[in-house]
Scaffold this active site. Structure first.
Site, PDB file in Angstrom:
ATOM      1  N   HIS A 192       0.854  -1.191   0.000  1.00 25.69           N
ATOM      2  CA  HIS A 192       0.000   0.000   0.000  1.00 25.69           C
ATOM      3  C   HIS A 192       0.883   1.231   0.000  1.00 25.69           C
ATOM      4  O   HIS A 192       1.748   1.380   0.862  1.00 25.69           O
ATOM      5  CB  HIS A 192      -0.914   0.009   1.227  1.00 25.69           C
ATOM      6  N   ASP A 226     -11.243  -6.772   4.566  1.00 28.32           N
ATOM      7  CA  ASP A 226     -11.258  -5.363   4.962  1.00 28.32           C
ATOM      8  C   ASP A 226     -10.154  -4.634   4.209  1.00 28.32           C
ATOM      9  O   ASP A 226      -8.969  -4.901   4.410  1.00 28.32           O
ATOM     10  CB  ASP A 226     -11.038  -5.228   6.469  1.00 28.32           C
ATOM     11  N   LEU A 227     -10.532  -3.724   3.339  1.00 29.87           N
ATOM     12  CA  LEU A 227      -9.593  -3.050   2.452  1.00 29.87           C
ATOM     13  C   LEU A 227      -8.465  -2.372   3.223  1.00 29.87           C
ATOM     14  O   LEU A 227      -8.714  -1.548   4.111  1.00 29.87           O
ATOM     15  CB  LEU A 227     -10.332  -2.012   1.595  1.00 29.87           C
ATOM     16  N   ASP A 228      -7.221  -2.743   2.867  1.00 25.94           N
ATOM     17  CA  ASP A 228      -6.008  -2.140   3.438  1.00 25.94           C
ATOM     18  C   ASP A 228      -5.932  -2.271   4.956  1.00 25.94           C
ATOM     19  O   ASP A 228      -5.295  -1.461   5.629  1.00 25.94           O
ATOM     20  CB  ASP A 228      -5.906  -0.653   3.049  1.00 25.94           C
ATOM     21  N   GLU A 229      -6.567  -3.301   5.518  1.00 23.14           N
ATOM     22  CA  GLU A 229      -6.548  -3.475   6.967  1.00 23.14           C
ATOM     23  C   GLU A 229      -6.052  -4.849   7.381  1.00 23.14           C
ATOM     24  O   GLU A 229      -6.215  -5.263   8.526  1.00 23.14           O
ATOM     25  CB  GLU A 229      -7.950  -3.215   7.546  1.00 23.14           C
TER      26      GLU A 229
END
Length: 285
Positions: A192, A226-229
């Site tokens: 990311h 969970d996006l980018d988590e």
């Protein structure tokens, strides 16, 4: 005498005798420990350990598993035993920005990272030439709302066909579905282009520039629904100041992303990462 390399990882409730139980069995079979790392999480009272060792040629993975079985049962361990002589395979997914992918390919070429790239997958044609030069199969799979599910099934089939151990999203600018993220949990690493959890979504470096931040960075993590988590594997940051433009931020960010992703992939391939809920234990060297 010829020796074979293995890595054994374990987690269990902490109590006396765990290390001795494992290392005694390894010593009895003539194994030589090359690395030993351990961590006791006092909050959960969980014990984590990674042992890299060399075993005589005649000792197989099954031999080791049988020898360690009593200790595993006694301490109710969650374990993984890996034969490091089996070279790992990865699939790299990329969109238009190829800097992170090129860095991975270079580190593999010079031997810093021990892996084979089974395929390069992209929703753009830009990296086809690179794949051809490297002799890597290239798959151009454009993605839209109508074919997303079909393309993800093709990815699952490719993972199975190639025997890939890991899928690397090297600036692949498509969000994987919840279903695919769950089916490949712990086997997909994303880079990311921001120091999570700050500045999620599009144009994070421009967001950072507008906010006048003094540090920029990048985060490599496992992909989850969970996006980018997902659990974070590796991060890095660099100091910036008011004199730099947004494009300067992007240029420095590309360098950080490439380094962070390569380290995260290497840690994973060497079985240095243990996922614990929404975080990781990383026995980095």
């Amino acid at each position: 005498m010829s020796m074979k390399s293995f890595v054994f990882t374990l987690s269990c409730e902490d109590r006396p005798g765990i290390v001795a139980a494992v290392t005694t069995e390894l010593a009895d079979m003539g194994a030589n420990i090359a690395e030993s790392d351990q961590f006791w999480d006092q909050v959960s009272n969980r014990f984590f350990m990674r042992i890299a060792f060399l075993a005589p040629e005649g000792v197989t993975r099954d031999t080791i598993s049988r020898a360690l079985a009593p200790a595993i049962a006694r301490f109710d361990m969650k374990t993984e035993l890996t034969d490091q002589s089996q070279r790992k395979k990865i699939i790299i997914m990329v969109s238009k920005f190829d800097h992170a992918m090129l860095h991975l390919l270079y580190q593999i070429r010079v031997g810093w990272m021990d892996a084979d790239v089974a395929a390069i997958v992209s929703n753009h044609e830009d990296s086809r030439r690179t794949a051809e030069i490297e002799g890597i199969p290239f798959h151009y799979w454009p993605v839209n709302k109508e074919n997303k599910a079909q393309q993800e099934e093709k990815l699952l089939a490719l993972v199975k066909e190639t025997g890939a151990d890991l899928v690397v999203l090297a600036r692949y600018m498509q969000v994987l579905s919840d279903s695919l993220s769950k089916r490949l949990f712990g086997k997909v690493i994303n880079i990311h282009h921001s120091f999570l959890p700050s500045f999620k979504g599009a144009r994070p470096y421009h967001q950072a520039h507008e906010r006048g931040v003094k540090m920029i960075g990048a985060t490599a993590h496992y992909v989850t629904a969970d996006l980018d988590e997902g659990p974070i594997i590796e991060q890095d940051a660099e100091r910036v100041n008011h004199s730099l433009s947004a494009n300067d931020f992007v240029a420095r960010g590309r360098d950080i992303e490439s380094r962070v992703l390569a380290r995260a992939v290497k840690f994973h391939l060497e079985n240095r990462v243990m996922i614990v809920g929404n975080k990781t234990i990383v026995f980095a060297r």
